[in-house]
Design a protein around this motif. Structure first.
Motif, PDB file in Angstrom:
ATOM      1  N   ALA A  66       2.034   1.641  -3.593  1.00  0.00           N
ATOM      2  CA  ALA A  66       0.900   1.989  -4.440  1.00  0.00           C
ATOM      3  C   ALA A  66       0.453   3.429  -4.200  1.00  0.00           C
ATOM      4  O   ALA A  66       0.136   4.149  -5.150  1.00  0.00           O
ATOM      5  N   VAL A  77      -4.754   1.999   0.847  1.00  0.00           N
ATOM      6  CA  VAL A  77      -4.298   3.030  -0.089  1.00  0.00           C
ATOM      7  C   VAL A  77      -5.269   4.206  -0.060  1.00  0.00           C
ATOM      8  O   VAL A  77      -4.858   5.376  -0.043  1.00  0.00           O
ATOM      9  N   PHE A 125      -6.979  -1.526  -6.368  1.00  0.00           N
ATOM     10  CA  PHE A 125      -5.618  -1.991  -6.104  1.00  0.00           C
ATOM     11  C   PHE A 125      -5.472  -3.325  -6.824  1.00  0.00           C
ATOM     12  O   PHE A 125      -6.254  -4.252  -6.599  1.00  0.00           O
ATOM     13  N   VAL A 147      -4.095   1.116  -9.135  1.00  0.00           N
ATOM     14  CA  VAL A 147      -2.778   1.179  -8.509  1.00  0.00           C
ATOM     15  C   VAL A 147      -2.238  -0.220  -8.246  1.00  0.00           C
ATOM     16  O   VAL A 147      -2.993  -1.184  -8.149  1.00  0.00           O
ATOM     17  N   CYS A 148      -0.919  -0.290  -8.131  1.00  0.00           N
ATOM     18  CA  CYS A 148      -0.241  -1.563  -7.893  1.00  0.00           C
ATOM     19  C   CYS A 148       0.925  -1.319  -6.945  1.00  0.00           C
ATOM     20  O   CYS A 148       1.536  -0.253  -6.971  1.00  0.00           O
ATOM     21  N   GLY A 149       1.241  -2.301  -6.148  1.00  0.00           N
ATOM     22  CA  GLY A 149       2.398  -2.222  -5.261  1.00  0.00           C
ATOM     23  C   GLY A 149       2.984  -3.604  -5.046  1.00  0.00           C
ATOM     24  O   GLY A 149       2.627  -4.288  -4.091  1.00  0.00           O
ATOM     25  N   ASP A 184      -9.916  -4.579  -4.240  1.00  0.00           N
ATOM     26  CA  ASP A 184      -8.739  -5.246  -4.803  1.00  0.00           C
ATOM     27  C   ASP A 184      -9.148  -6.127  -5.985  1.00  0.00           C
ATOM     28  O   ASP A 184     -10.220  -6.731  -5.970  1.00  0.00           O
ATOM     29  N   ALA A 231      -2.734  -6.236  -7.666  1.00  0.00           N
ATOM     30  CA  ALA A 231      -1.396  -6.804  -7.453  1.00  0.00           C
ATOM     31  C   ALA A 231      -1.512  -8.207  -6.886  1.00  0.00           C
ATOM     32  O   ALA A 231      -2.574  -8.609  -6.408  1.00  0.00           O
ATOM     33  N   SER A 261       0.828  -1.214   0.000  1.00  0.00           N
ATOM     34  CA  SER A 261       0.000   0.000   0.000  1.00  0.00           C
ATOM     35  C   SER A 261       0.858   1.259   0.000  1.00  0.00           C
ATOM     36  O   SER A 261       0.472   2.269  -0.606  1.00  0.00           O
TER      37      SER A 261
END
Length: 188
Positions: free
Chosen positions: A78, A117, A101, A160-162, A130, A103, A75
């Protein structure tokens, strides 16, 4: 051919309802070279362990990579990338009404990493969730976001990605055969 049939069935690729307005990247500060990776490897064959830096470079062309420390999380990465994307697009966090999110790595099972996030970005009450679909997560999240925009359920969204491979990489190599087996999985 099968790939063309797949593309023909993906209407979002032919008639997108959305566009990418900004892209952001956030990388951990720590840079780790092949020699440091080799020093972290647990291997009874010292000659094999010592040969790893040259082997990694010759196999992948990679000399260094970013490495997330234990106090960092998906997070965190991201949220940093999301803020950079917002800045690039000239948007404020208050402009966003949906956050996905996408990932393989998560902060924890629950709550969703998207919710973490969301809080880090100060998004308030927005639709956040997610999408976890292995290596395909980001692409699938983009399709979902495009569909939400097309349906009117979303006006402006963030995908978003982390990823944090440094947290789960297996640094134990028993012997050359074990290395060959692990490389087969890593290079697919």
């Amino acid at each position: 051919s099968p790939p063309m049939m797949l593309l023909e069935n993906m209407h979002a690729l032919r008639n997108p309802r959305s566009r990418i307005r900004g892209v952001g990247v956030y990388l951990p500060e720590r840079v780790v070279d092949n020699a440091e990776i080799s020093s972290l490897v647990v291997c009874p064959d010292e000659e094999l362990r010592q040969s790893l830096p040259r082997f990694i470079e010759s196999l992948t062309g990679i000399h260094t990579r970013r490495w997330a420390d234990a106090d960092q999380s998906p997070s965190l990465l991201a949220a940093g990338a999301a803020q950079a994307a917002l800045d690039c697009a000239g948007l404020a966090s208050s402009d966003i009404d949906t956050l996905i999110f996408a990932a393989t790595d998560l902060d924890q099972i629950e709550p969703a990493t998207a919710n973490v996030v969301q809080e880090r970005l100060g998004l308030g009450a927005v639709n956040s969730f997610d999408v976890k679909c292995a290596c395909n997560s980001v692409l699938q999240a983009m399709f979902v976001m495009d569909s939400l925009i097309a349906s009117g359920a979303c006006r402006k969204g963030l995908v978003v990605c982390g990823e944090m491979g440094s947290h789960w990489v297996n640094l134990e190599i028993r012997d050359r055969q074990d290395l060959a087996i692990k490389l087969g999985g890593l290079t697919l």
